[in-house]
Design an enzyme around this catalytic site. Structure first.
Site, PDB file in Angstrom:
ATOM      1  N   HIS A  10       0.851  -1.196   0.000  1.00 16.70           N
ATOM      2  CA  HIS A  10       0.000   0.000   0.000  1.00 16.70           C
ATOM      3  C   HIS A  10       0.887   1.247   0.000  1.00 16.70           C
ATOM      4  O   HIS A  10       1.250   1.780   1.050  1.00 16.70           O
ATOM      5  CB  HIS A  10      -0.908  -0.012   1.241  1.00 16.70           C
ATOM      6  CG  HIS A  10      -1.977   1.039   1.221  1.00 16.70           C
ATOM      7  ND1 HIS A  10      -3.317   0.741   1.080  1.00 16.70           N
ATOM      8  CD2 HIS A  10      -1.919   2.379   1.351  1.00 16.70           C
ATOM      9  CE1 HIS A  10      -4.032   1.853   1.127  1.00 16.70           C
ATOM     10  NE2 HIS A  10      -3.197   2.866   1.283  1.00 16.70           N
ATOM     11  N   HIS A  12       1.299   4.946  -2.295  1.00 17.40           N
ATOM     12  CA  HIS A  12       0.904   5.859  -3.370  1.00 17.40           C
ATOM     13  C   HIS A  12       2.156   6.470  -3.974  1.00 17.40           C
ATOM     14  O   HIS A  12       2.962   7.070  -3.251  1.00 17.40           O
ATOM     15  CB  HIS A  12      -0.005   6.955  -2.825  1.00 17.40           C
ATOM     16  CG  HIS A  12      -1.301   6.444  -2.280  1.00 17.40           C
ATOM     17  ND1 HIS A  12      -2.430   6.349  -3.046  1.00 17.40           N
ATOM     18  CD2 HIS A  12      -1.627   5.977  -1.052  1.00 17.40           C
ATOM     19  CE1 HIS A  12      -3.421   5.861  -2.307  1.00 17.40           C
ATOM     20  NE2 HIS A  12      -2.951   5.622  -1.093  1.00 17.40           N
ATOM     21  N   HIS A 190      -9.705   1.259  -0.789  1.00 17.36           N
ATOM     22  CA  HIS A 190      -9.564   1.961   0.486  1.00 17.36           C
ATOM     23  C   HIS A 190     -10.923   1.961   1.181  1.00 17.36           C
ATOM     24  O   HIS A 190     -11.936   2.387   0.604  1.00 17.36           O
ATOM     25  CB  HIS A 190      -9.146   3.411   0.261  1.00 17.36           C
ATOM     26  CG  HIS A 190      -7.716   3.603  -0.111  1.00 17.36           C
ATOM     27  ND1 HIS A 190      -7.116   2.939  -1.146  1.00 17.36           N
ATOM     28  CD2 HIS A 190      -6.755   4.418   0.437  1.00 17.36           C
ATOM     29  CE1 HIS A 190      -5.844   3.334  -1.240  1.00 17.36           C
ATOM     30  NE2 HIS A 190      -5.599   4.229  -0.286  1.00 17.36           N
ATOM     31  N   GLU A 193     -11.059   3.417   6.954  1.00 21.20           N
ATOM     32  CA  GLU A 193     -10.120   4.383   7.524  1.00 21.20           C
ATOM     33  C   GLU A 193     -10.932   5.521   8.136  1.00 21.20           C
ATOM     34  O   GLU A 193     -10.854   5.802   9.314  1.00 21.20           O
ATOM     35  CB  GLU A 193      -9.166   4.908   6.453  1.00 21.20           C
ATOM     36  CG  GLU A 193      -8.154   5.924   6.970  1.00 21.20           C
ATOM     37  CD  GLU A 193      -7.319   6.549   5.847  1.00 21.20           C
ATOM     38  OE1 GLU A 193      -6.285   7.131   6.163  1.00 21.20           O
ATOM     39  OE2 GLU A 193      -7.725   6.454   4.664  1.00 21.20           O
ATOM     40  N   ASP A 271       1.902   3.926   3.142  1.00 22.36           N
ATOM     41  CA  ASP A 271       0.875   4.794   2.563  1.00 22.36           C
ATOM     42  C   ASP A 271       1.505   5.942   1.767  1.00 22.36           C
ATOM     43  O   ASP A 271       1.640   5.860   0.551  1.00 22.36           O
ATOM     44  CB  ASP A 271      -0.022   5.323   3.671  1.00 22.36           C
ATOM     45  CG  ASP A 271      -1.397   5.770   3.188  1.00 22.36           C
ATOM     46  OD1 ASP A 271      -1.696   5.570   1.996  1.00 22.36           O
ATOM     47  OD2 ASP A 271      -2.175   6.301   4.009  1.00 22.36           O
TER      48      ASP A 271
END
Length: 326
Positions: A10, A12, A190, A193, A271
């Site tokens: 995970h 980005h 996602h 969260e 992340d």
């Protein structure tokens, strides 16, 4: 902790951009990045929504395939330094040619070439997952899904959704996920969260994903936790991100250990590491300090992550040997 071989699921790509790279590229292009950086040179934001705004502001400097090749190399250098041997990164056609398939192919080719060079030079393997951006809406998501479907293959292995969980519902994006699934792409989303446990249920039901990005607020519904464990759903957990953004007030309040103890397959990722002042080694150090995780548990985490990876079996076999020999 740097010496332990790690698998990250995970990450980005734009969110992993070293601040100094973004600042330098902004200067080269004479792009005003006022408000993006704090005085100490790190990224500056106040909350999750502002984080998204700063993230998108920083991407202004990434205008060409060559820019993304430079970004890919810089991110992989950072990851390899932390002991990551395999990584999956989220890529957004919205930022790469405006979701035009022809332009997207050029960006993808540049990123893949940079990744191949990094694998030769640094020993780290990268694969891509296209993500649509939730707060950009369902229609733009369809364009991203088309880009993903047209370029699915050995390197582009998955499709997902990121962005503001409070915008729309997972079912709004079912068409895009169906398109990606039909192209043979593996699916993640996602959820859990900011949207709570119900968002996890909806993502599983309406998008039929096999992995959940974050998913930590499933802990608020123990019946859901047991379902995740029973069905083998993998959570891409990013503890440092959750604590920095205030999903949890401190590391000891984070539910990753409770989820693991109840049999949920958890993995560890960063992340958007420079935004959250973290690295994979820092994540491991905090997990060791807070929950007493040792090398045996970290080895289990790496193997769980590799089992859940979207790459082909030949790549998994090759990476598994690195986990055994490191």
């Amino acid at each position: 902790m740097k010496e332990l071989p790690k698998v990250e699921l995970h990450l980005h790509l734009e969110g992993a951009a070293p601040p100094e790279l973004i600042r330098r590229m902004g200067q080269e292009k004479s792009i005003n990045l006022t408000g993006v950086f704090a005085e100490d040179g790190t990224y500056k934001y106040t909350d999750f929504v502002h984080f998204l705004e700063v993230y998108e502001a920083a991407t202004q400097v990434l205008k060409t395939p060559d820019d993304y090749a430079r970004l890919t190399r810089a991110v992989l250098e950072e990851s390899a330094e932390q002991g990551v041997v395999y990584c999956e990164t989220f890529l957004s056609p919205d930022f790469c040619g405006g979701s035009d398939v022809g332009a997207w192919r050029e960006y993808l080719h540049a990123m893949q070439e940079a990744a191949d060079r990094a694998e030769r030079d640094l020993g780290i393997t990268l694969r891509g997952i296209v993500t649509c951006i939730r707060h950009f809406g369902p229609e733009k998501a369809k364009a991203s899904a088309l880009c993903a479907a047209e370029t699915a293959g050995d390197w582009l292995v998955g499709f997902g959704i990121a962005g503001d969980e409070n915008k729309g519902r997972p079912g709004d994006f079912a068409y895009s996920f169906d398109m990606a699934r039909e192209a043979g792409l593996r699916l993640t989303a996602h959820a859990g969260e900011w949207g709570g446990p119900q968002s996890v249920r909806e993502a599983l039901r309406d998008l039929k994903v096999e992995r959940i990005g974050h998913g930590v607020r499933a802990i608020e519904d123990l019946a859901l936790v047991d379902e995740l464990a029973e069905n083998g759903v993998v959570l891409e957990v990013c503890p440092g991100s959750n604590v920095t953004l205030g999903v949890y007030s401190k590391w000891s309040a984070h539910p990753i250990e409770r989820l693991r103890e109840r049999g949920v397959k958890v993995t560890v990722s960063t992340d958007d590491p420079p935004f959250f002042h973290t690295t994979m080694s820092r994540e491991y150090e905090a997990l060791n300090r807070t929950f007493g995780w040792d090398e045996e548990i970290f080895d289990q985490i790496a193997r769980t992550s590799l089992d859940a990876a979207f790459c082909d079996e030949a790549t998994k076999t090759r990476i598994a040997k690195r986990l055994e020999t490191s």
